[in-house]
Design a protein around this motif. Structure first.
Motif, PDB file in Angstrom:
ATOM      1  N   PHE A 162      63.390  84.735  81.475  1.00 56.25           N
ATOM      2  CA  PHE A 162      63.748  84.753  80.218  1.00 56.25           C
ATOM      3  C   PHE A 162      65.364  85.314  79.951  1.00 56.25           C
ATOM      4  CE2 PHE A 162      59.508  86.099  79.735  1.00 56.25           C
ATOM      5  CZ  PHE A 162      58.979  84.771  78.988  1.00 56.25           C
ATOM      6  N   ASN A 163      65.790  86.094  81.117  1.00 54.15           N
ATOM      7  CA  ASN A 163      67.217  86.642  81.143  1.00 54.15           C
ATOM      8  C   ASN A 163      67.974  85.461  81.596  1.00 54.15           C
ATOM      9  OD1 ASN A 163      69.242  87.841  82.864  1.00 54.15           O
ATOM     10  ND2 ASN A 163      68.436  89.561  81.688  1.00 54.15           N
ATOM     11  N   ASN A 164      69.355  85.193  80.711  1.00 56.24           N
ATOM     12  CA  ASN A 164      70.047  84.208  80.908  1.00 56.24           C
ATOM     13  C   ASN A 164      70.683  84.392  81.972  1.00 56.24           C
ATOM     14  OD1 ASN A 164      69.340  82.462  78.682  1.00 56.24           O
ATOM     15  ND2 ASN A 164      70.842  83.769  77.468  1.00 56.24           N
ATOM     16  N   PHE A 165      71.163  85.660  82.387  1.00 53.41           N
ATOM     17  CA  PHE A 165      71.903  85.785  83.735  1.00 53.41           C
ATOM     18  C   PHE A 165      71.128  85.378  84.944  1.00 53.41           C
ATOM     19  CE2 PHE A 165      72.517  88.437  87.441  1.00 53.41           C
ATOM     20  CZ  PHE A 165      73.947  88.291  87.595  1.00 53.41           C
ATOM     21  N   TRP A 166      69.819  85.770  84.983  1.00 53.10           N
ATOM     22  CA  TRP A 166      69.019  85.244  86.084  1.00 53.10           C
ATOM     23  C   TRP A 166      68.751  83.855  86.153  1.00 53.10           C
ATOM     24  CZ3 TRP A 166      69.424  87.644  90.444  1.00 53.10           C
ATOM     25  CH2 TRP A 166      69.632  89.106  90.318  1.00 53.10           C
ATOM     26  N   LYS A 167      68.517  83.358  84.930  1.00 50.96           N
ATOM     27  CA  LYS A 167      67.929  81.865  84.840  1.00 50.96           C
ATOM     28  C   LYS A 167      69.292  81.055  85.495  1.00 50.96           C
ATOM     29  CE  LYS A 167      65.498  79.003  82.274  1.00 50.96           C
ATOM     30  NZ  LYS A 167      64.450  78.689  80.892  1.00 50.96           N
ATOM     31  N   THR A 168      70.532  81.501  85.050  1.00 53.65           N
ATOM     32  CA  THR A 168      71.705  80.809  85.240  1.00 53.65           C
ATOM     33  C   THR A 168      71.822  80.864  87.045  1.00 53.65           C
ATOM     34  OG1 THR A 168      72.638  80.933  83.376  1.00 53.65           O
ATOM     35  CG2 THR A 168      74.228  80.618  85.294  1.00 53.65           C
ATOM     36  N   ASN A 169      71.527  82.146  87.267  1.00 54.39           N
ATOM     37  CA  ASN A 169      71.837  82.274  88.952  1.00 54.39           C
ATOM     38  C   ASN A 169      70.664  81.567  89.689  1.00 54.39           C
ATOM     39  OD1 ASN A 169      73.746  84.346  90.124  1.00 54.39           O
ATOM     40  ND2 ASN A 169      73.047  85.400  88.183  1.00 54.39           N
ATOM     41  N   PHE A 170      69.439  81.409  89.207  1.00 53.92           N
ATOM     42  CA  PHE A 170      68.738  80.583  89.627  1.00 53.92           C
ATOM     43  C   PHE A 170      68.763  79.202  89.749  1.00 53.92           C
ATOM     44  CE2 PHE A 170      65.354  84.117  88.624  1.00 53.92           C
ATOM     45  CZ  PHE A 170      65.809  84.538  89.554  1.00 53.92           C
ATOM     46  N   ASP A 171      69.474  78.753  88.533  1.00 56.51           N
ATOM     47  CA  ASP A 171      69.904  77.385  88.522  1.00 56.51           C
ATOM     48  C   ASP A 171      71.118  76.829  89.400  1.00 56.51           C
ATOM     49  OD1 ASP A 171      67.897  76.584  86.594  1.00 56.51           O
ATOM     50  OD2 ASP A 171      69.260  76.934  84.980  1.00 56.51           O
ATOM     51  N   LYS A 172      71.898  77.849  89.622  1.00 57.09           N
ATOM     52  CA  LYS A 172      73.104  77.516  90.174  1.00 57.09           C
ATOM     53  C   LYS A 172      72.827  77.885  91.954  1.00 57.09           C
ATOM     54  CE  LYS A 172      76.722  78.443  86.667  1.00 57.09           C
ATOM     55  NZ  LYS A 172      77.554  79.464  86.266  1.00 57.09           N
ATOM     56  N   LYS A 173      72.070  78.708  92.147  1.00 53.50           N
ATOM     57  CA  LYS A 173      72.025  79.157  93.553  1.00 53.50           C
ATOM     58  C   LYS A 173      71.193  77.916  94.437  1.00 53.50           C
ATOM     59  CE  LYS A 173      74.363  82.592  92.651  1.00 53.50           C
ATOM     60  NZ  LYS A 173      75.613  82.739  92.978  1.00 53.50           N
ATOM     61  N   ASN A 174      71.228  78.212  95.794  1.00 54.83           N
ATOM     62  CA  ASN A 174      70.348  77.368  96.708  1.00 54.83           C
ATOM     63  C   ASN A 174      68.945  77.692  96.205  1.00 54.83           C
ATOM     64  OD1 ASN A 174      72.831  76.567  97.790  1.00 54.83           O
ATOM     65  ND2 ASN A 174      72.705  78.014  99.332  1.00 54.83           N
ATOM     66  N   LYS A 175      68.286  76.549  95.895  1.00 55.18           N
ATOM     67  CA  LYS A 175      66.636  76.684  95.912  1.00 55.18           C
ATOM     68  C   LYS A 175      66.243  76.442  97.244  1.00 55.18           C
ATOM     69  CE  LYS A 175      63.059  75.076  93.249  1.00 55.18           C
ATOM     70  NZ  LYS A 175      62.602  74.346  92.114  1.00 55.18           N
ATOM     71  N   ILE A 176      65.659  77.440  98.067  1.00 53.74           N
ATOM     72  CA  ILE A 176      65.020  77.167  99.375  1.00 53.74           C
ATOM     73  C   ILE A 176      63.820  76.174  99.324  1.00 53.74           C
ATOM     74  CG2 ILE A 176      64.377  78.499 101.355  1.00 53.74           C
ATOM     75  CD1 ILE A 176      66.222  80.699 100.305  1.00 53.74           C
ATOM     76  N   SER A 177      62.839  76.570  98.428  1.00 52.45           N
ATOM     77  CA  SER A 177      61.529  76.120  98.292  1.00 52.45           C
ATOM     78  C   SER A 177      61.274  75.923  96.940  1.00 52.45           C
ATOM     79  CB  SER A 177      60.775  76.686  99.319  1.00 52.45           C
ATOM     80  OG  SER A 177      60.414  77.866  98.672  1.00 52.45           O
ATOM     81  N   LYS A 178      59.865  75.507  96.636  1.00 52.13           N
ATOM     82  CA  LYS A 178      59.375  75.451  95.321  1.00 52.13           C
ATOM     83  C   LYS A 178      59.438  76.723  94.369  1.00 52.13           C
ATOM     84  CE  LYS A 178      55.380  73.886  93.029  1.00 52.13           C
ATOM     85  NZ  LYS A 178      54.022  73.613  93.023  1.00 52.13           N
ATOM     86  N   LYS A 179      59.317  77.950  95.047  1.00 57.89           N
ATOM     87  CA  LYS A 179      59.325  79.156  94.247  1.00 57.89           C
ATOM     88  C   LYS A 179      60.193  80.235  94.836  1.00 57.89           C
ATOM     89  CE  LYS A 179      54.440  78.938  93.810  1.00 57.89           C
ATOM     90  NZ  LYS A 179      52.860  79.747  94.129  1.00 57.89           N
ATOM     91  N   TRP A 180      61.309  79.863  95.957  1.00 62.08           N
ATOM     92  CA  TRP A 180      62.201  80.707  96.355  1.00 62.08           C
ATOM     93  C   TRP A 180      63.809  80.323  96.162  1.00 62.08           C
ATOM     94  CZ3 TRP A 180      61.186  85.347  97.876  1.00 62.08           C
ATOM     95  CH2 TRP A 180      59.837  85.790  98.475  1.00 62.08           C
ATOM     96  N   TYR A 181      64.754  81.326  95.780  1.00 59.60           N
ATOM     97  CA  TYR A 181      65.909  81.075  95.619  1.00 59.60           C
ATOM     98  C   TYR A 181      66.615  82.335  96.420  1.00 59.60           C
ATOM     99  CZ  TYR A 181      64.518  78.205  91.363  1.00 59.60           C
ATOM    100  OH  TYR A 181      64.169  77.329  90.518  1.00 59.60           O
ATOM    101  N   TYR A 182      67.761  81.637  96.746  1.00 55.27           N
ATOM    102  CA  TYR A 182      68.767  82.514  97.523  1.00 55.27           C
ATOM    103  C   TYR A 182      69.998  82.575  97.005  1.00 55.27           C
ATOM    104  CZ  TYR A 182      72.028  83.996 101.034  1.00 55.27           C
ATOM    105  OH  TYR A 182      73.169  84.858 101.567  1.00 55.27           O
ATOM    106  N   GLY A 183      70.742  83.711  96.948  1.00 50.73           N
ATOM    107  CA  GLY A 183      72.015  83.723  95.928  1.00 50.73           C
ATOM    108  C   GLY A 183      72.778  84.901  96.582  1.00 50.73           C
ATOM    109  N   LYS A 184      74.002  84.960  95.941  1.00 45.16           N
ATOM    110  CA  LYS A 184      74.963  85.933  96.096  1.00 45.16           C
ATOM    111  C   LYS A 184      75.533  86.279  94.832  1.00 45.16           C
ATOM    112  CE  LYS A 184      76.441  85.080 100.737  1.00 45.16           C
ATOM    113  NZ  LYS A 184      77.591  85.243 101.853  1.00 45.16           N
ATOM    114  N   ILE A 185      75.710  87.648  94.540  1.00 51.01           N
ATOM    115  CA  ILE A 185      76.216  88.363  93.299  1.00 51.01           C
ATOM    116  C   ILE A 185      77.364  88.608  93.405  1.00 51.01           C
ATOM    117  CG2 ILE A 185      75.718  89.892  91.401  1.00 51.01           C
ATOM    118  CD1 ILE A 185      72.930  89.549  91.987  1.00 51.01           C
TER     119      ILE A 185
END
Length: 185
Positions: A162-185
């Motif tokens: 629900f949190n827009n900050f995190w949702k945006t980060n998950f959309d923009k960041k590398n999706k590693i697999s179906k349930k995993w995301y990696y990113g830098k803040i």
């Protein structure tokens, strides 16, 4: 100049592959842990003991209320000794209310809470990340901070974030697999 660039390319590629390998190893370590134990938990290392992160307390959210729980293992206080915790952390912990929110009666409150705290702390230390963040305000995900700048996120369903900050980060960041995301803040 061209020779320098050509010499640096293998170094860059090796550093990328070691970072990817470290990320994969960390995901494997987290995946083999009890990930769901960290749902709605916020825990952060205040220092390190022989390379193991140490958190002196953490919060657990239940039914929209956050309960502050002590890491009695690090503080060396008995769970029933609220004065010891108060002197050490200057915080108030409500062990009985946490147990009651889990439908545990007062007689079993300290034993139940002690076992819960111990399981969270031991899994946290085993994983070895800097911080874990999960709350109903963010949504259905658990964020594992590798350090202050990098994170791995376990996201069951992006539509339940629900949190827009995190949702945006998950959309923009590398999706590693179906349930995993990696990113830098």
């Amino acid at each position: 100049m061209k020779k320098l660039i050509i010499l640096l390319i293998p170094v860059f590629l090796l550093s990328c592959s070691s970072t990817e390998k470290h990320t994969e190893e960390l995901i494997e370590k987290i995946s083999s842990s009890k990930v769901e134990l960290f749902k709605n938990v916020k825990i952060e290392a205040r220092d390190y003991n022989n390379g193991v992160p140490r958190a002196f307390f953490f919060t657990k959210e239940l039914n929209g209320k956050e309960y502050l729980l002590p890491n009695f293992l690090a503080i060396n206080c008995k769970l029933e000794d609220s004065l010891c915790f108060k002197n050490y952390t200057d915080k108030n912990f409500d062990i009985v209310s946490f147990a009651k929110a889990n439908n545990v009666d007062r007689k079993k409150a300290f034993k139940y809470t002690e076992e819960y705290i111990e399981s969270v702390v031991k899994e946290y230390e085993k994983i070895g990340v800097y911080k874990i963040l999960s709350s109903s305000q963010i949504g259905d995900c658990i964020i594992f901070y590798i350090n202050q700048d990098e994170f791995l996120a376990y996201v069951q369903d992006i539509n339940k974030v629900f949190n827009n900050f995190w949702k945006t980060n998950f959309d923009k960041k590398n999706k590693i697999s179906k349930k995993w995301y990696y990113g830098k803040i």
